[in-house]
Design a protein around this motif. Structure first.
Motif, short mmCIF file in Angstrom:
data_model
loop_
_atom_site.label_atom_id
_atom_site.label_comp_id
_atom_site.label_asym_id
_atom_site.label_seq_id
_atom_site.Cartn_x
_atom_site.Cartn_y
_atom_site.Cartn_z
N THR A 123 0.82 -1.20 0.00
CA THR A 123 0.00 0.00 0.00
C THR A 123 0.86 1.25 0.00
N ASP A 124 2.03 1.20 0.65
CA ASP A 124 2.89 2.38 0.70
C ASP A 124 3.68 2.58 -0.59
N THR A 196 6.76 0.67 5.41
CA THR A 196 6.31 1.76 6.27
C THR A 196 5.74 1.24 7.57
N ASP A 209 -0.90 -1.64 5.87
CA ASP A 209 0.18 -1.53 4.89
C ASP A 209 0.46 -2.93 4.36
#
Length: 529
Positions: A123-124, A196, A209
Protein backbone atom coordinates in the motif's frame (compact mmCIF):
# COMPACT_ATOMS: atom_id res chain seq x y z
CA UNK A 1 -0.05 -8.70 25.48
CA UNK A 2 -1.82 -11.85 24.42
CA UNK A 3 -5.08 -11.45 22.58
CA UNK A 4 -7.42 -14.27 23.40
CA UNK A 5 -10.66 -15.16 21.66
CA UNK A 6 -13.38 -17.24 23.21
CA UNK A 7 -16.10 -19.45 21.90
CA UNK A 8 -19.42 -20.59 23.17
CA UNK A 9 -20.89 -24.02 22.78
CA UNK A 10 -24.34 -25.52 23.12
CA UNK A 11 -25.38 -22.92 25.70
CA UNK A 12 -24.18 -19.36 26.36
CA UNK A 13 -21.18 -19.48 28.65
CA UNK A 14 -20.23 -17.13 31.45
CA UNK A 15 -16.52 -16.57 31.93
CA UNK A 16 -14.30 -19.11 33.61
CA UNK A 17 -10.66 -18.64 32.67
CA UNK A 18 -11.44 -18.93 28.96
CA UNK A 19 -7.93 -18.14 27.95
CA UNK A 20 -7.35 -20.24 24.95
CA UNK A 21 -9.02 -20.45 21.66
CA UNK A 22 -7.04 -17.94 19.75
CA UNK A 23 -3.49 -18.97 19.79
CA UNK A 24 -3.09 -21.07 16.74
CA UNK A 25 0.66 -21.54 16.64
CA UNK A 26 2.12 -23.00 13.48
CA UNK A 27 4.68 -25.66 12.55
CA UNK A 28 5.16 -28.62 10.05
CA UNK A 29 4.92 -30.23 6.20
CA UNK A 30 7.54 -30.66 2.89
CA UNK A 31 11.04 -29.81 1.87
CA UNK A 32 10.67 -29.90 -1.90
CA UNK A 33 10.52 -26.74 -3.94
CA UNK A 34 7.00 -25.70 -4.77
CA UNK A 35 5.04 -23.16 -6.74
CA UNK A 36 1.63 -21.67 -6.18
CA UNK A 37 -0.68 -18.72 -6.19
CA UNK A 38 -2.56 -16.78 -3.56
CA UNK A 39 -3.94 -19.72 -1.61
CA UNK A 40 -7.36 -20.94 -2.38
CA UNK A 41 -8.07 -18.11 -4.79
CA UNK A 42 -9.67 -18.62 -8.11
CA UNK A 43 -11.93 -16.42 -10.12
CA UNK A 44 -14.87 -17.55 -12.10
CA UNK A 45 -18.53 -17.57 -11.36
CA UNK A 46 -20.85 -14.61 -11.64
CA UNK A 47 -20.81 -11.98 -8.95
CA UNK A 48 -23.79 -10.85 -6.94
CA UNK A 49 -25.67 -7.90 -8.37
CA UNK A 50 -23.48 -5.27 -6.70
CA UNK A 51 -20.27 -7.32 -6.48
CA UNK A 52 -20.25 -7.08 -2.67
CA UNK A 53 -19.63 -9.91 -0.22
CA UNK A 54 -20.93 -9.28 3.31
CA UNK A 55 -19.49 -11.30 6.18
CA UNK A 56 -20.76 -11.07 9.75
CA UNK A 57 -18.16 -11.67 12.47
CA UNK A 58 -18.90 -12.55 16.09
CA UNK A 59 -16.13 -10.24 17.37
CA UNK A 60 -14.24 -7.11 16.36
CA UNK A 61 -11.93 -8.03 13.50
CA UNK A 62 -9.28 -5.44 14.38
CA UNK A 63 -9.76 -4.19 17.94
CA UNK A 64 -6.22 -2.84 18.28
CA UNK A 65 -5.66 -1.74 14.71
CA UNK A 66 -4.39 -3.22 11.47
CA UNK A 67 -1.15 -4.92 12.44
CA UNK A 68 -2.07 -8.54 11.60
CA UNK A 69 0.78 -9.90 13.71
CA UNK A 70 -0.93 -8.71 16.88
CA UNK A 71 -3.56 -11.39 16.37
CA UNK A 72 -3.96 -15.13 16.17
CA UNK A 73 -4.41 -17.34 13.12
CA UNK A 74 -8.18 -17.03 13.17
CA UNK A 75 -7.96 -13.34 12.25
CA UNK A 76 -6.51 -14.31 8.86
CA UNK A 77 -10.13 -14.64 7.79
CA UNK A 78 -10.20 -10.83 7.86
CA UNK A 79 -6.60 -9.81 7.21
CA UNK A 80 -6.21 -12.04 4.13
CA UNK A 81 -8.01 -9.37 2.12
CA UNK A 82 -5.52 -6.64 3.05
CA UNK A 83 -2.28 -8.60 3.40
CA UNK A 84 -0.52 -11.50 1.74
CA UNK A 85 1.36 -14.26 3.51
CA UNK A 86 4.44 -16.24 2.56
CA UNK A 87 2.29 -19.39 2.58
CA UNK A 88 -1.44 -20.01 2.97
CA UNK A 89 -3.57 -22.92 4.14
CA UNK A 90 -5.91 -24.40 1.54
CA UNK A 91 -9.42 -25.81 2.06
CA UNK A 92 -7.98 -29.34 2.05
CA UNK A 93 -5.57 -28.39 4.85
CA UNK A 94 -2.47 -28.34 2.68
CA UNK A 95 -0.15 -25.34 2.78
CA UNK A 96 0.85 -23.64 -0.48
CA UNK A 97 3.21 -20.77 -1.39
CA UNK A 98 1.76 -17.31 -1.93
CA UNK A 99 4.40 -14.55 -1.69
CA UNK A 100 6.92 -17.36 -2.10
CA UNK A 101 7.33 -19.06 -5.50
CA UNK A 102 9.88 -21.72 -4.51
CA UNK A 103 11.37 -22.97 -1.26
CA UNK A 104 13.80 -25.66 -0.16
CA UNK A 105 15.55 -26.99 2.94
CA UNK A 106 19.18 -27.91 3.46
CA UNK A 107 19.87 -31.63 4.14
CA UNK A 108 19.79 -31.07 7.91
CA UNK A 109 16.43 -29.23 7.77
CA UNK A 110 17.96 -26.34 9.71
CA UNK A 111 17.91 -23.76 6.91
CA UNK A 112 15.10 -22.82 4.55
CA UNK A 113 15.63 -20.83 1.37
CA UNK A 114 12.67 -18.80 0.07
CA UNK A 115 12.43 -17.40 -3.45
CA UNK A 116 10.04 -14.43 -3.45
CA UNK A 117 7.40 -13.51 -5.98
CA UNK A 118 8.12 -10.61 -8.33
CA UNK A 119 5.71 -7.77 -9.13
CA UNK A 120 4.25 -7.42 -5.62
CA UNK A 121 3.81 -3.94 -4.15
CA UNK A 122 2.52 -2.70 -0.81
CA UNK A 123 0.00 0.00 0.00
CA UNK A 124 2.89 2.38 0.70
CA UNK A 125 4.12 1.85 -2.87
CA UNK A 126 7.19 -0.20 -1.97
CA UNK A 127 7.98 -3.50 -3.72
CA UNK A 128 8.24 -6.87 -2.03
CA UNK A 129 11.88 -7.86 -1.59
CA UNK A 130 14.06 -9.91 0.73
CA UNK A 131 14.86 -6.92 2.93
CA UNK A 132 11.23 -6.34 3.86
CA UNK A 133 10.72 -10.05 4.59
CA UNK A 134 13.74 -9.98 6.86
CA UNK A 135 12.46 -6.82 8.55
CA UNK A 136 9.16 -8.57 9.25
CA UNK A 137 10.71 -11.73 10.68
CA UNK A 138 13.18 -9.71 12.73
CA UNK A 139 10.17 -8.57 14.78
CA UNK A 140 9.77 -12.10 16.12
CA UNK A 141 11.23 -11.29 19.54
CA UNK A 142 8.49 -8.71 20.22
CA UNK A 143 6.30 -10.33 22.91
CA UNK A 144 3.29 -8.25 21.82
CA UNK A 145 3.13 -10.03 18.48
CA UNK A 146 0.76 -12.94 19.04
CA UNK A 147 1.41 -14.45 15.62
CA UNK A 148 5.13 -14.94 16.26
CA UNK A 149 4.76 -17.07 19.39
CA UNK A 150 6.21 -20.23 17.87
CA UNK A 151 9.06 -18.39 16.09
CA UNK A 152 10.25 -16.46 19.14
CA UNK A 153 13.44 -17.20 21.10
CA UNK A 154 13.23 -20.42 23.06
CA UNK A 155 10.26 -21.82 21.13
CA UNK A 156 10.17 -25.07 19.19
CA UNK A 157 10.11 -23.30 15.81
CA UNK A 158 12.56 -20.62 16.84
CA UNK A 159 14.26 -18.67 14.05
CA UNK A 160 17.84 -17.78 14.94
CA UNK A 161 18.78 -15.86 11.80
CA UNK A 162 17.26 -14.33 8.67
CA UNK A 163 19.74 -13.56 5.88
CA UNK A 164 19.18 -11.64 2.66
CA UNK A 165 21.00 -13.55 -0.08
CA UNK A 166 19.79 -11.34 -2.93
CA UNK A 167 16.71 -9.13 -3.54
CA UNK A 168 14.48 -12.16 -4.12
CA UNK A 169 16.13 -14.73 -1.84
CA UNK A 170 15.80 -15.10 1.93
CA UNK A 171 17.54 -17.78 4.01
CA UNK A 172 15.98 -18.65 7.37
CA UNK A 173 18.01 -20.53 9.99
CA UNK A 174 16.10 -22.54 12.59
CA UNK A 175 17.22 -23.41 16.11
CA UNK A 176 16.29 -27.04 15.47
CA UNK A 177 15.36 -29.03 12.35
CA UNK A 178 12.11 -28.01 10.66
CA UNK A 179 11.21 -30.49 7.92
CA UNK A 180 8.03 -28.64 6.95
CA UNK A 181 8.84 -24.93 7.31
CA UNK A 182 5.90 -23.77 5.23
CA UNK A 183 3.53 -24.51 8.08
CA UNK A 184 5.62 -22.29 10.35
CA UNK A 185 5.08 -19.40 7.94
CA UNK A 186 1.46 -19.86 6.89
CA UNK A 187 -1.48 -17.49 7.17
CA UNK A 188 -1.19 -14.90 9.96
CA UNK A 189 2.26 -16.03 11.05
CA UNK A 190 3.61 -15.56 7.54
CA UNK A 191 1.95 -12.22 6.80
CA UNK A 192 4.34 -9.63 5.37
CA UNK A 193 3.74 -6.00 6.32
CA UNK A 194 5.04 -3.22 4.07
CA UNK A 195 8.20 -1.23 4.89
CA UNK A 196 6.31 1.76 6.27
CA UNK A 197 4.34 -0.38 8.68
CA UNK A 198 7.42 -2.31 9.79
CA UNK A 199 9.44 0.86 10.35
CA UNK A 200 6.61 2.48 12.31
CA UNK A 201 4.23 -0.16 13.69
CA UNK A 202 2.19 2.55 15.40
CA UNK A 203 1.05 3.67 11.94
CA UNK A 204 -0.75 0.34 11.59
CA UNK A 205 -3.16 1.33 14.34
CA UNK A 206 -5.10 3.30 11.74
CA UNK A 207 -3.60 2.46 8.35
CA UNK A 208 -3.01 -1.04 6.91
CA UNK A 209 0.18 -1.53 4.89
CA UNK A 210 -0.27 -4.75 2.95
CA UNK A 211 0.01 -6.15 -0.56
CA UNK A 212 -3.42 -7.82 -0.53
CA UNK A 213 -6.04 -7.69 -3.24
CA UNK A 214 -8.04 -5.09 -1.29
CA UNK A 215 -7.46 -1.77 0.43
CA UNK A 216 -9.37 -0.32 3.36
CA UNK A 217 -12.21 2.05 2.50
CA UNK A 218 -11.85 4.41 5.44
CA UNK A 219 -15.01 6.37 4.61
CA UNK A 220 -17.10 3.19 4.75
CA UNK A 221 -15.41 1.82 7.87
CA UNK A 222 -16.49 2.32 11.47
CA UNK A 223 -14.14 0.62 13.88
CA UNK A 224 -15.70 -2.14 15.98
CA UNK A 225 -18.80 -2.01 13.79
CA UNK A 226 -18.17 -2.27 10.03
CA UNK A 227 -14.96 -2.72 8.04
CA UNK A 228 -15.12 -2.25 4.27
CA UNK A 229 -12.40 -3.13 1.78
CA UNK A 230 -12.44 -2.48 -1.98
CA UNK A 231 -10.61 -4.27 -4.79
CA UNK A 232 -7.20 -2.93 -5.76
CA UNK A 233 -7.11 -3.85 -9.44
CA UNK A 234 -3.34 -3.29 -9.52
CA UNK A 235 -2.63 -5.91 -6.82
CA UNK A 236 -0.70 -8.93 -8.06
CA UNK A 237 -3.48 -11.36 -7.08
CA UNK A 238 -6.48 -9.14 -7.85
CA UNK A 239 -7.75 -11.45 -10.57
CA UNK A 240 -7.91 -14.35 -8.13
CA UNK A 241 -10.51 -12.60 -5.97
CA UNK A 242 -14.04 -12.32 -7.27
CA UNK A 243 -15.62 -9.58 -5.19
CA UNK A 244 -15.37 -5.83 -5.87
CA UNK A 245 -16.09 -5.03 -2.23
CA UNK A 246 -16.04 -7.03 1.00
CA UNK A 247 -17.91 -5.71 4.01
CA UNK A 248 -17.26 -7.14 7.47
CA UNK A 249 -20.02 -6.48 10.02
CA UNK A 250 -19.26 -6.98 13.71
CA UNK A 251 -22.27 -8.57 15.45
CA UNK A 252 -21.38 -9.81 18.92
CA UNK A 253 -24.84 -10.92 20.04
CA UNK A 254 -25.26 -14.60 19.06
CA UNK A 255 -28.94 -14.29 18.15
CA UNK A 256 -28.37 -11.17 16.08
CA UNK A 257 -25.46 -12.85 14.32
CA UNK A 258 -27.71 -15.74 13.31
CA UNK A 259 -30.48 -13.37 12.28
CA UNK A 260 -28.07 -11.53 10.00
CA UNK A 261 -27.51 -14.55 7.77
CA UNK A 262 -31.09 -15.81 8.10
CA UNK A 263 -32.49 -12.48 6.91
CA UNK A 264 -29.94 -12.07 4.11
CA UNK A 265 -28.26 -9.08 5.75
CA UNK A 266 -25.04 -11.10 5.59
CA UNK A 267 -23.93 -13.58 2.94
CA UNK A 268 -21.84 -15.44 5.54
CA UNK A 269 -21.88 -15.44 9.35
CA UNK A 270 -18.90 -17.00 11.11
CA UNK A 271 -18.46 -18.52 14.58
CA UNK A 272 -22.19 -19.12 15.05
CA UNK A 273 -23.34 -20.10 18.51
CA UNK A 274 -24.54 -23.74 18.38
CA UNK A 275 -27.78 -22.70 20.08
CA UNK A 276 -28.71 -20.83 16.88
CA UNK A 277 -27.81 -23.55 14.37
CA UNK A 278 -31.33 -24.96 14.09
CA UNK A 279 -32.65 -21.49 13.26
CA UNK A 280 -30.00 -20.88 10.60
CA UNK A 281 -30.48 -24.30 9.04
CA UNK A 282 -34.24 -23.74 8.82
CA UNK A 283 -33.69 -20.83 6.43
CA UNK A 284 -30.11 -20.98 5.15
CA UNK A 285 -27.15 -23.38 4.95
CA UNK A 286 -24.28 -24.14 7.32
CA UNK A 287 -20.80 -25.64 7.27
CA UNK A 288 -18.85 -26.80 10.28
CA UNK A 289 -15.42 -28.05 11.31
CA UNK A 290 -13.94 -29.64 14.42
CA UNK A 291 -10.49 -28.95 15.76
CA UNK A 292 -11.36 -27.02 18.93
CA UNK A 293 -10.48 -28.96 22.07
CA UNK A 294 -12.25 -27.92 25.28
CA UNK A 295 -10.54 -28.88 28.49
CA UNK A 296 -8.14 -28.11 31.30
CA UNK A 297 -4.50 -27.28 30.54
CA UNK A 298 -2.45 -28.29 33.58
CA UNK A 299 -0.46 -25.15 34.41
CA UNK A 300 1.27 -26.26 37.62
CA UNK A 301 3.14 -29.34 36.44
CA UNK A 302 5.91 -28.78 39.00
CA UNK A 303 3.65 -28.60 42.06
CA UNK A 304 4.71 -25.02 42.77
CA UNK A 305 1.30 -23.65 43.78
CA UNK A 306 -0.42 -26.98 44.43
CA UNK A 307 2.08 -29.72 45.43
CA UNK A 308 -0.28 -32.50 44.35
CA UNK A 309 0.10 -31.50 40.71
CA UNK A 310 3.78 -32.32 40.77
CA UNK A 311 2.62 -35.96 40.71
CA UNK A 312 1.90 -37.46 37.31
CA UNK A 313 -0.48 -39.90 39.04
CA UNK A 314 -2.60 -37.00 40.30
CA UNK A 315 -2.76 -35.46 36.85
CA UNK A 316 -3.78 -38.81 35.39
CA UNK A 317 -6.45 -39.14 38.07
CA UNK A 318 -8.14 -36.04 36.63
CA UNK A 319 -8.28 -37.78 33.24
CA UNK A 320 -10.00 -40.86 34.66
CA UNK A 321 -12.33 -38.79 36.88
CA UNK A 322 -13.88 -36.93 33.91
CA UNK A 323 -17.09 -38.42 32.49
CA UNK A 324 -16.93 -36.88 29.03
CA UNK A 325 -19.69 -38.97 27.53
CA UNK A 326 -22.34 -37.80 29.98
CA UNK A 327 -21.18 -34.17 29.82
CA UNK A 328 -21.46 -34.10 26.03
CA UNK A 329 -24.79 -35.92 26.12
CA UNK A 330 -26.21 -33.44 28.63
CA UNK A 331 -24.72 -30.18 27.36
CA UNK A 332 -23.11 -30.44 23.93
CA UNK A 333 -25.06 -32.50 21.46
CA UNK A 334 -22.96 -32.66 18.30
CA UNK A 335 -19.59 -32.40 20.02
CA UNK A 336 -17.26 -35.37 20.45
CA UNK A 337 -16.06 -36.64 23.85
CA UNK A 338 -12.30 -36.98 23.78
CA UNK A 339 -9.45 -38.08 26.02
CA UNK A 340 -6.69 -36.61 23.83
CA UNK A 341 -5.37 -33.24 22.78
CA UNK A 342 -5.26 -33.88 19.03
CA UNK A 343 -8.47 -33.36 17.02
CA UNK A 344 -10.06 -36.33 15.30
CA UNK A 345 -9.10 -35.20 11.78
CA UNK A 346 -5.57 -34.11 12.65
CA UNK A 347 -2.47 -36.23 11.99
CA UNK A 348 -1.44 -38.13 15.09
CA UNK A 349 -4.96 -38.69 16.38
CA UNK A 350 -5.08 -42.06 18.16
CA UNK A 351 -8.49 -43.68 18.84
CA UNK A 352 -6.85 -45.98 21.35
CA UNK A 353 -6.30 -43.09 23.74
CA UNK A 354 -10.02 -42.49 24.04
CA UNK A 355 -10.41 -46.09 25.18
CA UNK A 356 -7.36 -46.24 27.46
CA UNK A 357 -8.20 -43.02 29.30
CA UNK A 358 -11.97 -43.32 29.35
CA UNK A 359 -13.98 -42.48 32.47
CA UNK A 360 -12.92 -44.80 35.31
CA UNK A 361 -13.56 -43.36 38.79
CA UNK A 362 -12.12 -46.41 40.54
CA UNK A 363 -8.84 -45.97 38.68
CA UNK A 364 -8.86 -42.26 39.59
CA UNK A 365 -9.16 -43.12 43.29
CA UNK A 366 -6.37 -45.69 43.01
CA UNK A 367 -4.04 -43.15 41.43
CA UNK A 368 -4.75 -40.55 44.12
CA UNK A 369 -3.99 -43.13 46.79
CA UNK A 370 -0.79 -44.22 45.04
CA UNK A 371 0.27 -40.57 44.89
CA UNK A 372 -0.22 -40.19 48.64
CA UNK A 373 -3.60 -38.46 48.59
CA UNK A 374 -6.14 -41.09 49.74
CA UNK A 375 -8.40 -38.32 51.08
CA UNK A 376 -8.38 -36.46 47.79
CA UNK A 377 -7.07 -33.02 46.81
CA UNK A 378 -8.29 -29.44 46.49
CA UNK A 379 -8.04 -27.66 43.14
CA UNK A 380 -8.62 -23.92 42.75
CA UNK A 381 -9.99 -22.53 39.47
CA UNK A 382 -10.35 -18.79 39.01
CA UNK A 383 -13.59 -17.58 37.42
CA UNK A 384 -14.90 -14.18 36.44
CA UNK A 385 -18.55 -14.02 37.37
CA UNK A 386 -20.35 -17.35 37.43
CA UNK A 387 -18.41 -20.53 36.64
CA UNK A 388 -18.84 -22.15 33.24
CA UNK A 389 -21.55 -24.80 33.09
CA UNK A 390 -18.99 -27.34 31.87
CA UNK A 391 -16.73 -26.62 34.83
CA UNK A 392 -19.69 -27.02 37.19
CA UNK A 393 -20.47 -30.40 35.65
CA UNK A 394 -16.85 -31.51 35.97
CA UNK A 395 -16.78 -30.23 39.56
CA UNK A 396 -19.53 -32.71 40.42
CA UNK A 397 -17.77 -35.55 38.59
CA UNK A 398 -14.42 -34.94 40.24
CA UNK A 399 -16.02 -34.69 43.69
CA UNK A 400 -17.06 -38.34 43.40
CA UNK A 401 -13.41 -39.42 43.58
CA UNK A 402 -12.27 -36.83 46.14
CA UNK A 403 -11.02 -34.08 43.79
CA UNK A 404 -12.57 -30.90 45.21
CA UNK A 405 -12.75 -28.24 42.48
CA UNK A 406 -13.11 -24.84 44.16
CA UNK A 407 -14.15 -21.79 42.15
CA UNK A 408 -12.30 -18.62 43.11
CA UNK A 409 -14.19 -15.51 42.03
CA UNK A 410 -11.97 -12.91 40.42
CA UNK A 411 -12.60 -9.24 41.05
CA UNK A 412 -10.89 -8.09 37.85
CA UNK A 413 -9.76 -9.37 34.48
CA UNK A 414 -6.17 -8.85 35.65
CA UNK A 415 -6.78 -11.46 38.33
CA UNK A 416 -8.14 -13.83 35.71
CA UNK A 417 -5.03 -13.53 33.56
CA UNK A 418 -2.78 -13.78 36.61
CA UNK A 419 -4.38 -17.16 37.29
CA UNK A 420 -2.41 -18.57 34.37
CA UNK A 421 0.60 -18.36 36.69
CA UNK A 422 -1.02 -19.40 39.94
CA UNK A 423 -3.88 -21.86 39.40
CA UNK A 424 -2.99 -25.54 38.91
CA UNK A 425 -5.40 -25.69 35.94
CA UNK A 426 -7.30 -23.28 33.71
CA UNK A 427 -10.27 -24.09 31.51
CA UNK A 428 -11.38 -23.19 28.01
CA UNK A 429 -11.65 -23.99 24.31
CA UNK A 430 -8.37 -24.19 22.39
CA UNK A 431 -8.31 -24.04 18.60
CA UNK A 432 -5.73 -26.72 17.98
CA UNK A 433 -6.77 -27.11 14.33
CA UNK A 434 -5.05 -29.27 11.74
CA UNK A 435 -1.51 -28.56 12.95
CA UNK A 436 -1.46 -29.74 16.58
CA UNK A 437 2.34 -30.01 16.65
CA UNK A 438 2.50 -26.29 15.97
CA UNK A 439 0.06 -25.59 18.79
CA UNK A 440 2.11 -27.74 21.14
CA UNK A 441 5.30 -25.96 20.07
CA UNK A 442 3.92 -22.46 20.43
CA UNK A 443 1.39 -22.77 23.24
CA UNK A 444 1.25 -26.00 25.25
CA UNK A 445 4.99 -26.64 25.62
CA UNK A 446 6.57 -23.36 24.56
CA UNK A 447 3.89 -20.80 25.44
CA UNK A 448 1.52 -19.58 28.12
CA UNK A 449 0.42 -23.10 29.11
CA UNK A 450 3.95 -23.77 30.34
CA UNK A 451 5.10 -20.58 32.00
CA UNK A 452 6.90 -22.71 34.60
CA UNK A 453 9.03 -24.06 31.74
CA UNK A 454 8.44 -27.60 32.93
CA UNK A 455 10.37 -30.26 31.04
CA UNK A 456 9.07 -33.63 29.94
CA UNK A 457 11.55 -35.65 27.84
CA UNK A 458 8.87 -37.77 26.13
CA UNK A 459 6.98 -34.69 24.95
CA UNK A 460 10.11 -32.80 23.98
CA UNK A 461 11.55 -35.71 22.04
CA UNK A 462 8.34 -36.44 20.15
CA UNK A 463 7.82 -32.75 19.38
CA UNK A 464 11.33 -32.41 17.99
CA UNK A 465 10.82 -35.49 15.86
CA UNK A 466 7.43 -34.23 14.60
CA UNK A 467 8.90 -30.89 13.54
CA UNK A 468 11.98 -32.43 11.96
CA UNK A 469 10.49 -35.34 10.02
CA UNK A 470 8.18 -36.00 7.09
CA UNK A 471 6.01 -38.87 5.87
CA UNK A 472 5.60 -41.97 8.01
CA UNK A 473 8.26 -40.81 10.47
CA UNK A 474 6.38 -37.59 11.12
CA UNK A 475 3.08 -39.45 11.49
CA UNK A 476 4.61 -41.75 14.10
CA UNK A 477 6.18 -38.80 15.93
CA UNK A 478 2.83 -36.99 16.03
CA UNK A 479 1.13 -40.08 17.41
CA UNK A 480 3.87 -40.38 20.04
CA UNK A 481 3.49 -36.69 20.90
CA UNK A 482 -0.26 -37.00 21.33
CA UNK A 483 0.18 -40.02 23.60
CA UNK A 484 2.90 -38.35 25.67
CA UNK A 485 0.70 -35.32 26.38
CA UNK A 486 -2.10 -37.58 27.57
CA UNK A 487 0.01 -40.05 29.54
CA UNK A 488 1.90 -37.32 31.40
CA UNK A 489 -1.29 -35.39 32.16
CA UNK A 490 -0.32 -32.07 30.60
CA UNK A 491 -3.85 -31.46 29.34
CA UNK A 492 -7.18 -32.81 30.60
CA UNK A 493 -9.45 -32.92 27.52
CA UNK A 494 -13.22 -32.97 27.80
CA UNK A 495 -14.63 -32.71 24.27
CA UNK A 496 -13.88 -31.62 20.73
CA UNK A 497 -16.12 -28.72 19.83
CA UNK A 498 -17.47 -27.71 16.44
CA UNK A 499 -17.18 -24.32 14.74
CA UNK A 500 -20.14 -23.32 12.57
CA UNK A 501 -20.56 -20.83 9.74
CA UNK A 502 -23.86 -20.01 8.09
CA UNK A 503 -24.24 -18.85 4.52
CA UNK A 504 -26.88 -17.79 2.02
CA UNK A 505 -26.73 -20.38 -0.76
CA UNK A 506 -28.57 -18.01 -3.09
CA UNK A 507 -25.68 -15.53 -2.98
CA UNK A 508 -22.53 -17.56 -2.31
CA UNK A 509 -21.32 -21.10 -2.85
CA UNK A 510 -20.43 -23.23 0.15
CA UNK A 511 -17.47 -21.61 1.95
CA UNK A 512 -14.56 -23.74 3.11
CA UNK A 513 -12.59 -23.79 6.33
CA UNK A 514 -8.79 -23.88 6.17
CA UNK A 515 -8.50 -27.62 6.70
CA UNK A 516 -9.57 -28.30 10.29
CA UNK A 517 -8.69 -24.78 11.40
CA UNK A 518 -11.65 -22.72 12.60
CA UNK A 519 -11.34 -19.92 10.02
CA UNK A 520 -12.55 -19.74 6.44
CA UNK A 521 -10.37 -19.53 3.34
CA UNK A 522 -11.59 -16.10 2.36
CA UNK A 523 -10.14 -16.11 -1.14
CA UNK A 524 -12.05 -19.30 -1.95
CA UNK A 525 -15.48 -17.75 -1.38
CA UNK A 526 -17.34 -17.68 -4.71
CA UNK A 527 -20.72 -16.36 -5.83
CA UNK A 528 -23.50 -18.90 -6.10
CA UNK A 529 -23.53 -20.49 -9.53
Amino acid sequence: MNRFTTRTSRQTRPATVRIGAAVLATATAATLAACGGNGGGGGGGSQSADGTLTIAFDADAAPTGYDPLLYSQRQFEFFASLYDSLFVTQPDGSVEPSLVTEFSNNPENTQTTLILREGVTFTDGSPLDAEVVKANLDRRSDPDLEAYGSLAPGQASEITDVTVQDPRTVVITWAQPQATPEQNLADTTGVIVGPTGVADPSSLETTPDGSGAYVLDEDATTRASTYTVVKNDDAWAADEWVWDTIEYDVITDPQSLANAVVSGQADIATQLDPTTIDLVQSRQSTVDVGGTIVGFPVIDKLGSSNPAFGSEQVRQALLFATDRESLVSDLHDGSRPTSQFFPEDAPGFDPALDEEFAYDPDRARELLTEAGYPDGIDVDLTVLGQPDEDAVAVQSQWAEVGIRLNFVTATSTDQVFAAVRTDPVIFGPFSVGSNPAGFVAGVLYGGFMNMQQAQEPDIQSALGAALGATGDAQQQALTDLNRAITEHGWFIPVYEDVTYAGYNADSVSEPAFAGTNNYLVLSAVQPAS
